[in-house]
Scaffold this motif. Sequence first.
Motif, mmCIF file in Angstrom:
data_model
loop_
_atom_site.group_PDB
_atom_site.id
_atom_site.type_symbol
_atom_site.label_atom_id
_atom_site.label_comp_id
_atom_site.label_asym_id
_atom_site.label_seq_id
_atom_site.Cartn_x
_atom_site.Cartn_y
_atom_site.Cartn_z
ATOM 1 N N GLY A 1 0.843 -1.169 0.161
ATOM 2 C CA GLY A 1 -0.049 -0.068 0.052
ATOM 3 C C GLY A 1 0.710 1.152 0.108
ATOM 4 N N GLN A 2 0.150 2.417 0.193
ATOM 5 C CA GLN A 2 0.899 3.745 0.297
ATOM 6 C C GLN A 2 1.559 3.948 1.585
ATOM 7 O OE1 GLN A 2 0.519 4.340 -3.281
ATOM 8 N NE2 GLN A 2 1.173 6.135 -2.358
ATOM 9 N N LEU A 3 2.757 4.320 1.692
ATOM 10 C CA LEU A 3 3.215 4.700 3.085
ATOM 11 C C LEU A 3 3.320 6.188 3.432
ATOM 12 C CD1 LEU A 3 5.269 3.514 5.233
ATOM 13 C CD2 LEU A 3 7.067 4.445 3.742
ATOM 14 N N ARG A 4 2.670 6.150 4.538
ATOM 15 C CA ARG A 4 2.608 7.333 5.219
ATOM 16 C C ARG A 4 3.385 7.547 6.650
ATOM 17 N NH1 ARG A 4 -3.698 8.959 5.911
ATOM 18 N NH2 ARG A 4 -2.662 10.708 6.385
ATOM 19 N N CYS A 5 4.043 8.465 6.951
ATOM 20 C CA CYS A 5 4.793 8.746 8.092
ATOM 21 C C CYS A 5 4.495 10.140 8.644
ATOM 22 C CB CYS A 5 6.403 8.766 7.368
ATOM 23 S SG CYS A 5 7.196 7.368 6.802
ATOM 24 N N TRP A 6 5.085 10.123 10.018
ATOM 25 C CA TRP A 6 4.726 11.045 10.856
ATOM 26 C C TRP A 6 5.755 11.086 11.902
ATOM 27 C CZ3 TRP A 6 1.120 7.500 9.920
ATOM 28 C CH2 TRP A 6 0.691 6.524 11.029
ATOM 29 N N GLY A 7 5.518 12.538 12.578
ATOM 30 C CA GLY A 7 6.644 12.536 13.738
ATOM 31 C C GLY A 7 7.583 13.576 13.218
ATOM 32 N N SER A 8 8.732 13.260 14.207
ATOM 33 C CA SER A 8 9.996 13.961 13.914
ATOM 34 C C SER A 8 10.259 13.942 12.243
ATOM 35 C CB SER A 8 11.005 13.493 14.658
ATOM 36 O OG SER A 8 12.262 14.349 14.499
ATOM 37 N N ASN A 9 10.504 15.097 12.007
ATOM 38 C CA ASN A 9 11.062 15.274 10.467
ATOM 39 C C ASN A 9 12.292 15.955 10.240
ATOM 40 O OD1 ASN A 9 10.755 14.217 7.820
ATOM 41 N ND2 ASN A 9 9.733 16.102 7.158
ATOM 42 N N GLU A 10 13.081 16.069 11.073
ATOM 43 C CA GLU A 10 14.399 16.829 11.240
ATOM 44 C C GLU A 10 15.197 16.597 10.048
ATOM 45 O OE1 GLU A 10 17.969 17.749 14.411
ATOM 46 O OE2 GLU A 10 16.169 16.833 15.224
ATOM 47 N N HIS A 11 15.400 15.391 9.858
ATOM 48 C CA HIS A 11 16.251 14.815 8.802
ATOM 49 C C HIS A 11 15.677 14.509 7.383
ATOM 50 C CE1 HIS A 11 19.730 15.253 11.440
ATOM 51 N NE2 HIS A 11 19.043 14.509 12.548
ATOM 52 N N GLY A 12 14.476 14.751 7.341
ATOM 53 C CA GLY A 12 13.507 14.158 6.379
ATOM 54 C C GLY A 12 12.915 13.018 6.311
ATOM 55 N N GLN A 13 13.269 12.297 7.606
ATOM 56 C CA GLN A 13 12.955 10.594 7.550
ATOM 57 C C GLN A 13 11.298 10.551 7.571
ATOM 58 O OE1 GLN A 13 14.068 12.651 9.892
ATOM 59 N NE2 GLN A 13 13.321 11.993 12.028
ATOM 60 N N SER A 14 10.553 11.522 7.540
ATOM 61 C CA SER A 14 8.926 11.393 7.606
ATOM 62 C C SER A 14 8.386 11.928 6.323
ATOM 63 C CB SER A 14 8.106 12.113 8.810
ATOM 64 O OG SER A 14 8.623 11.512 10.060
ATOM 65 N N SER A 15 9.458 12.490 5.490
ATOM 66 C CA SER A 15 9.104 12.920 4.089
ATOM 67 C C SER A 15 8.981 11.748 3.115
ATOM 68 C CB SER A 15 9.828 13.985 3.907
ATOM 69 O OG SER A 15 9.658 15.096 4.586
ATOM 70 N N VAL A 16 7.810 11.036 2.810
ATOM 71 C CA VAL A 16 7.905 10.197 1.960
ATOM 72 C C VAL A 16 8.050 10.431 0.451
ATOM 73 C CG1 VAL A 16 6.631 8.229 0.872
ATOM 74 C CG2 VAL A 16 6.379 8.682 3.501
ATOM 75 N N PRO A 17 9.031 10.055 -0.195
ATOM 76 C CA PRO A 17 9.074 10.458 -1.461
ATOM 77 C C PRO A 17 7.977 10.414 -2.541
ATOM 78 C CG PRO A 17 11.112 9.209 -0.883
ATOM 79 C CD PRO A 17 9.940 8.828 0.092
ATOM 80 N N LYS A 18 7.568 11.433 -3.311
ATOM 81 C CA LYS A 18 6.251 11.310 -3.922
ATOM 82 C C LYS A 18 6.388 10.349 -5.193
ATOM 83 C CE LYS A 18 5.470 16.225 -3.233
ATOM 84 N NZ LYS A 18 4.426 16.170 -2.301
ATOM 85 N N ASP A 19 7.502 9.759 -5.569
ATOM 86 C CA ASP A 19 7.762 8.771 -6.475
ATOM 87 C C ASP A 19 7.687 7.392 -6.120
ATOM 88 O OD1 ASP A 19 10.315 9.167 -5.642
ATOM 89 O OD2 ASP A 19 11.028 9.288 -7.684
ATOM 90 N N LEU A 20 7.793 7.255 -4.480
ATOM 91 C CA LEU A 20 8.045 5.993 -3.987
ATOM 92 C C LEU A 20 7.117 4.868 -4.321
ATOM 93 C CD1 LEU A 20 9.775 4.367 -1.930
ATOM 94 C CD2 LEU A 20 7.841 4.863 -0.261
ATOM 95 N N GLY A 21 5.718 5.134 -5.127
ATOM 96 C CA GLY A 21 4.674 4.033 -5.237
ATOM 97 C C GLY A 21 4.467 3.108 -4.220
ATOM 98 N N LYS A 22 3.666 2.101 -4.375
ATOM 99 C CA LYS A 22 3.291 1.255 -3.397
ATOM 100 C C LYS A 22 4.271 0.416 -2.568
ATOM 101 C CE LYS A 22 -1.226 0.894 -4.953
ATOM 102 N NZ LYS A 22 -2.673 -0.044 -5.434
ATOM 103 N N VAL A 23 4.300 -0.057 -1.254
ATOM 104 C CA VAL A 23 5.449 -0.686 -0.960
ATOM 105 C C VAL A 23 4.823 -1.830 -0.187
ATOM 106 C CG1 VAL A 23 6.769 1.621 -0.290
ATOM 107 C CG2 VAL A 23 5.147 0.727 1.433
ATOM 108 N N SER A 24 5.836 -2.745 0.054
ATOM 109 C CA SER A 24 5.370 -4.149 0.674
ATOM 110 C C SER A 24 6.042 -4.272 2.231
ATOM 111 C CB SER A 24 5.744 -5.363 -0.254
ATOM 112 O OG SER A 24 6.987 -5.289 -0.123
ATOM 113 N N ALA A 25 6.916 -3.287 2.480
ATOM 114 C CA ALA A 25 7.345 -3.517 3.996
ATOM 115 C C ALA A 25 8.141 -1.940 4.037
ATOM 116 C CB ALA A 25 8.391 -4.601 3.926
ATOM 117 N N ALA A 26 8.189 -1.568 5.282
ATOM 118 C CA ALA A 26 8.917 -0.267 5.640
ATOM 119 C C ALA A 26 9.839 -0.632 7.115
ATOM 120 C CB ALA A 26 7.953 0.786 5.681
#
Length: 86
Positions: A1-26
Motif C-alpha cells: 500500500g501507500q506509505l505514510r509517515c509522521w512524527g519527527s522530520n528533522e532529517h527528512g525521515q518522515s517525508s515520503v518521496p512522491k515517486d515511491l509508489g506502493k510498498v510491501s514493507a517499511a
Amino acid sequence: GQLRCWGSNEHGQSSVPKDLGKVSAATSGKSHTCAVRTADGQLRCWGSNEHGQSSVPKDLGKVSAATSGKSHTCAVRTADGQLRCW
C-alpha cells in the motif's frame, strides 16, 4: 500500500518521496526510513545518511525484508537469501 509517515522530520525521515509508489514493507531508524517497493522489490531509503545508513548498495537487487537501527540498515536479498548490512 501507500506509505505514510509522521512524527519527527528533522532529517527528512518522515517525508515520503512522491515517486515511491506502493510498498510491501517499511522500516525506520532514528533519523532514516526505508521501504521495499512493490513494483520492483527495490529498497529505497531517505532521511539522515550521516553513517551511510540511507545509501542502499547499488548491487543489492530485489529484497524480501529489511530492518534498520539507529545508524544502520540491513536487507535480505531475494535472489540468494543473503543478509546485507550497511
